[in-house]
Scaffold this motif. Structure first.
Motif, PDB file in Angstrom:
ATOM      1  N   LEU A 156       7.194  12.617   4.677  1.00 13.05           N
ATOM      2  CA  LEU A 156       7.423  13.032   3.291  1.00 13.05           C
ATOM      3  C   LEU A 156       7.264  11.865   2.324  1.00 13.05           C
ATOM      4  CD1 LEU A 156      10.414  15.509   3.749  1.00 13.05           C
ATOM      5  CD2 LEU A 156       7.967  16.017   3.520  1.00 13.05           C
ATOM      6  N   THR A 157       7.633  10.673   2.776  1.00 13.30           N
ATOM      7  CA  THR A 157       7.419   9.477   1.959  1.00 13.30           C
ATOM      8  C   THR A 157       5.930   9.241   1.748  1.00 13.30           C
ATOM      9  OG1 THR A 157       9.474   8.459   2.777  1.00 13.30           O
ATOM     10  CG2 THR A 157       7.837   6.997   1.781  1.00 13.30           C
ATOM     11  N   ALA A 158       5.144   9.421   2.813  1.00 14.00           N
ATOM     12  CA  ALA A 158       3.693   9.243   2.712  1.00 14.00           C
ATOM     13  C   ALA A 158       3.071  10.282   1.788  1.00 14.00           C
ATOM     14  CB  ALA A 158       3.067   9.334   4.098  1.00 14.00           C
ATOM     15  N   LYS A 159       3.564  11.502   1.849  1.00 15.32           N
ATOM     16  CA  LYS A 159       3.042  12.561   0.987  1.00 15.32           C
ATOM     17  C   LYS A 159       3.202  12.205  -0.489  1.00 15.32           C
ATOM     18  CE  LYS A 159       3.844  17.417  -0.226  1.00 15.32           C
ATOM     19  NZ  LYS A 159       4.692  18.614   0.010  1.00 15.32           N
ATOM     20  N   GLU A 160       4.378  11.710  -0.855  1.00 13.70           N
ATOM     21  CA  GLU A 160       4.621  11.334  -2.246  1.00 13.70           C
ATOM     22  C   GLU A 160       3.845  10.087  -2.633  1.00 13.70           C
ATOM     23  OE1 GLU A 160       6.202  13.239  -4.464  1.00 13.70           O
ATOM     24  OE2 GLU A 160       6.212  14.644  -2.765  1.00 13.70           O
ATOM     25  N   ARG A 161       3.717   9.137  -1.713  1.00 11.66           N
ATOM     26  CA  ARG A 161       2.959   7.915  -2.022  1.00 11.66           C
ATOM     27  C   ARG A 161       1.495   8.234  -2.264  1.00 11.66           C
ATOM     28  NH1 ARG A 161       3.386   2.648  -0.627  1.00 11.66           N
ATOM     29  NH2 ARG A 161       5.577   2.919  -1.212  1.00 11.66           N
ATOM     30  N   LEU A 162       0.942   9.156  -1.468  1.00 11.10           N
ATOM     31  CA  LEU A 162      -0.458   9.526  -1.642  1.00 11.10           C
ATOM     32  C   LEU A 162      -0.689  10.100  -3.038  1.00 11.10           C
ATOM     33  CD1 LEU A 162      -3.314   9.894  -0.585  1.00 11.10           C
ATOM     34  CD2 LEU A 162      -2.583  12.043   0.492  1.00 11.10           C
ATOM     35  N   LYS A 163       0.238  10.915  -3.517  1.00 11.36           N
ATOM     36  CA  LYS A 163       0.121  11.466  -4.872  1.00 11.36           C
ATOM     37  C   LYS A 163       0.051  10.338  -5.906  1.00 11.36           C
ATOM     38  CE  LYS A 163       2.498  15.912  -4.342  1.00 11.36           C
ATOM     39  NZ  LYS A 163       3.647  16.731  -4.820  1.00 11.36           N
ATOM     40  N   GLU A 164       0.912   9.339  -5.735  1.00 14.69           N
ATOM     41  CA  GLU A 164       0.938   8.221  -6.670  1.00 14.69           C
ATOM     42  C   GLU A 164      -0.358   7.411  -6.581  1.00 14.69           C
ATOM     43  OE1 GLU A 164       4.352   5.837  -5.937  1.00 14.69           O
ATOM     44  OE2 GLU A 164       5.756   7.519  -5.997  1.00 14.69           O
ATOM     45  N   ASP A 165      -0.799   7.154  -5.366  1.00 11.18           N
ATOM     46  CA  ASP A 165      -1.946   6.268  -5.175  1.00 11.18           C
ATOM     47  C   ASP A 165      -3.247   6.858  -5.715  1.00 11.18           C
ATOM     48  OD1 ASP A 165      -0.285   4.417  -4.053  1.00 11.18           O
ATOM     49  OD2 ASP A 165      -0.897   4.768  -1.983  1.00 11.18           O
ATOM     50  N   VAL A 166      -3.457   8.179  -5.542  1.00  9.86           N
ATOM     51  CA  VAL A 166      -4.736   8.744  -5.990  1.00  9.86           C
ATOM     52  C   VAL A 166      -4.842   8.782  -7.515  1.00  9.86           C
ATOM     53  CG1 VAL A 166      -5.045  10.123  -3.905  1.00  9.86           C
ATOM     54  CG2 VAL A 166      -3.909  11.144  -5.900  1.00  9.86           C
ATOM     55  N   ARG A 167      -3.724   8.629  -8.206  1.00  6.80           N
ATOM     56  CA  ARG A 167      -3.779   8.572  -9.669  1.00  6.80           C
ATOM     57  C   ARG A 167      -4.319   7.228 -10.152  1.00  6.80           C
ATOM     58  NH1 ARG A 167      -0.953  12.833 -11.978  1.00  6.80           N
ATOM     59  NH2 ARG A 167       0.579  13.882 -10.637  1.00  6.80           N
ATOM     60  N   HIS A 168      -4.240   6.205  -9.286  1.00  2.51           N
ATOM     61  CA  HIS A 168      -4.604   4.857  -9.708  1.00  2.51           C
ATOM     62  C   HIS A 168      -5.688   4.214  -8.846  1.00  2.51           C
ATOM     63  CE1 HIS A 168      -0.966   5.174 -12.111  1.00  2.51           C
ATOM     64  NE2 HIS A 168      -0.275   5.436 -11.011  1.00  2.51           N
ATOM     65  N   GLU A 169      -5.957   4.772  -7.668  1.00  8.12           N
ATOM     66  CA  GLU A 169      -6.918   4.165  -6.753  1.00  8.12           C
ATOM     67  C   GLU A 169      -7.945   5.207  -6.305  1.00  8.12           C
ATOM     68  OE1 GLU A 169      -5.206   1.836  -3.547  1.00  8.12           O
ATOM     69  OE2 GLU A 169      -3.268   1.889  -4.562  1.00  8.12           O
ATOM     70  N   TYR A 170      -9.134   4.728  -5.971  1.00  6.86           N
ATOM     71  CA  TYR A 170     -10.179   5.604  -5.454  1.00  6.86           C
ATOM     72  C   TYR A 170     -10.170   5.497  -3.927  1.00  6.86           C
ATOM     73  CZ  TYR A 170     -11.677   5.601 -10.312  1.00  6.86           C
ATOM     74  OH  TYR A 170     -11.704   5.731 -11.683  1.00  6.86           O
ATOM     75  N   LEU A 171      -9.422   6.390  -3.296  1.00  7.73           N
ATOM     76  CA  LEU A 171      -9.331   6.342  -1.839  1.00  7.73           C
ATOM     77  C   LEU A 171      -9.388   7.708  -1.168  1.00  7.73           C
ATOM     78  CD1 LEU A 171      -6.148   7.291  -1.525  1.00  7.73           C
ATOM     79  CD2 LEU A 171      -5.687   4.870  -1.897  1.00  7.73           C
ATOM     80  N   SER A 172      -9.322   8.778  -1.959  1.00  9.01           N
ATOM     81  CA  SER A 172      -9.261  10.116  -1.375  1.00  9.01           C
ATOM     82  C   SER A 172     -10.535  10.485  -0.635  1.00  9.01           C
ATOM     83  CB  SER A 172      -8.979  11.156  -2.458  1.00  9.01           C
ATOM     84  OG  SER A 172     -10.000  11.146  -3.434  1.00  9.01           O
ATOM     85  N   TYR A 173     -11.665   9.844  -0.968  1.00  8.29           N
ATOM     86  CA  TYR A 173     -12.926  10.162  -0.301  1.00  8.29           C
ATOM     87  C   TYR A 173     -12.851   9.948   1.207  1.00  8.29           C
ATOM     88  CZ  TYR A 173     -13.597   5.118  -0.240  1.00  8.29           C
ATOM     89  OH  TYR A 173     -13.430   3.766  -0.029  1.00  8.29           O
ATOM     90  N   ASN A 174     -11.884   9.141   1.664  1.00  8.21           N
ATOM     91  CA  ASN A 174     -11.723   8.921   3.097  1.00  8.21           C
ATOM     92  C   ASN A 174     -11.393  10.208   3.848  1.00  8.21           C
ATOM     93  OD1 ASN A 174     -11.805   5.837   3.612  1.00  8.21           O
ATOM     94  ND2 ASN A 174     -10.447   6.023   1.838  1.00  8.21           N
ATOM     95  N   LEU A 175     -10.929  11.226   3.123  1.00  6.75           N
ATOM     96  CA  LEU A 175     -10.583  12.509   3.730  1.00  6.75           C
ATOM     97  C   LEU A 175     -11.788  13.434   3.871  1.00  6.75           C
ATOM     98  CD1 LEU A 175      -7.288  13.064   1.747  1.00  6.75           C
ATOM     99  CD2 LEU A 175      -7.426  12.909   4.238  1.00  6.75           C
ATOM    100  N   LEU A 176     -12.932  13.036   3.304  1.00 16.46           N
ATOM    101  CA  LEU A 176     -14.131  13.869   3.330  1.00 16.46           C
ATOM    102  C   LEU A 176     -15.185  13.280   4.250  1.00 16.46           C
ATOM    103  CD1 LEU A 176     -14.427  14.559  -0.514  1.00 16.46           C
ATOM    104  CD2 LEU A 176     -13.467  16.085   1.234  1.00 16.46           C
TER     105      LEU A 176
END
Length: 246
Positions: A167-187
């Motif tokens: 659950l900590t990771a879930k919330e951190r991911l929300k914060e991080d994608v607002r400021h960093e370009y890293l979500s493409y790793n999921l595609l």
């Protein structure tokens, strides 16, 4: 305490009796491995008895923390160069799980000793990893009996404090994608802007203006458009993109 990575040259008895000679005592690594499929975020978990745990392991005395994290990720996912990012330290003064392990060993008719080095208090270094679901080939270890991908919103019965870590990771991911370009790793390596847009909406749990989102992504300079159009979807054919290589 964390899931155990057992090397092929060690049996279970040697691991518990002699493991402290090979691994740093009282320190472990736990991994929140996140994939994306069917427009949902999934977490990779391992089954241990009737409960589930995070993939994880211990740090060899001869390796760095980052090297240990990469090794464990590669062992568990089959990926050559997986993404990972530090999440947090979990080190409460009472963070030991002797009784949970005692019950597990009893149920599975395994020998248990109070002085096993793994029964001491453990501090864990938690990381999260974003992986391409289709390219990941999970591997189970000597104690866990199965793996499963679970919705971050529908986690099963988990051992120790691993649900808190997820659950900590879930919330951190929300914060991080607002400021960093890293979500493409999921595609996959090649993806469309509509796919990236939908992924961000899933992570954040909110609607995003599609045109503004695409302009922001392209303005970052991180992505290159491929000359070919996506041809396996009806209607308008969006261009494929990929991350620019250094």
């Amino acid at each position: 305490m964390t899931q155990i990575t057992i090397f092929v040259f060690m049996n279970l008895n040697d691991f518990y009796e002699k493991g402290a000679q090979l691994f740093l005592p009282n320190l472990s690594v736990d991994l929140v491995i996140i994939g994306y499929t069917d427009s949902k975020l999934k977490c990779l978990l391992l089954q241990l008895g009737d409960k589930w745990i995070l993939p994880g392991g211990y740090i060899l005395r001869t390796e760095s923390v980052d090297d240990a994290t990469l090794r464990i990720l590669q062992e568990r996912t089959g990926l050559d160069d997986p993404h990972f990012k530090f999440l947090s330290v979990f080190g409460g003064k009472d963070r030991k799980f002797t009784e949970e392990w005692r019950q597990f060993f009893k149920i599975n008719n395994l020998p248990f000793k109070e002085d096993y080095w793994t029964n001491d208090r453990f501090v864990t270094l938690a990381y999260y990893s974003l992986v391409d679901f289709e390219s990941t080939t999970p591997v189970i270890g000597n104690l866990d009996t199965a793996f499963g991908w679970f919705d971050l919103d529908q986690l099963p019965n988990m051992m120790m404090d691993h649900k808190e870590i997820v659950l900590t990771a879930k919330e951190r991911l929300k914060e991080d994608v607002r400021h960093e370009y890293l979500s493409y790793n999921l595609l996959a390596e090649d993806f469309t802007m509509p796919q990236l847009h939908q992924l961000h909406q899933t992570i954040l749990g909110e609607e995003l203006d599609r045109s503004r989102f695409q302009k922001k992504m392209l303005a970052s300079g991180m992505f290159e458009r491929l000359p070919k159009l996506q041809t396996d979807s009806p209607g308008r054919k969006p261009y494929l993109y990929r991350v620019k290589k250094d």
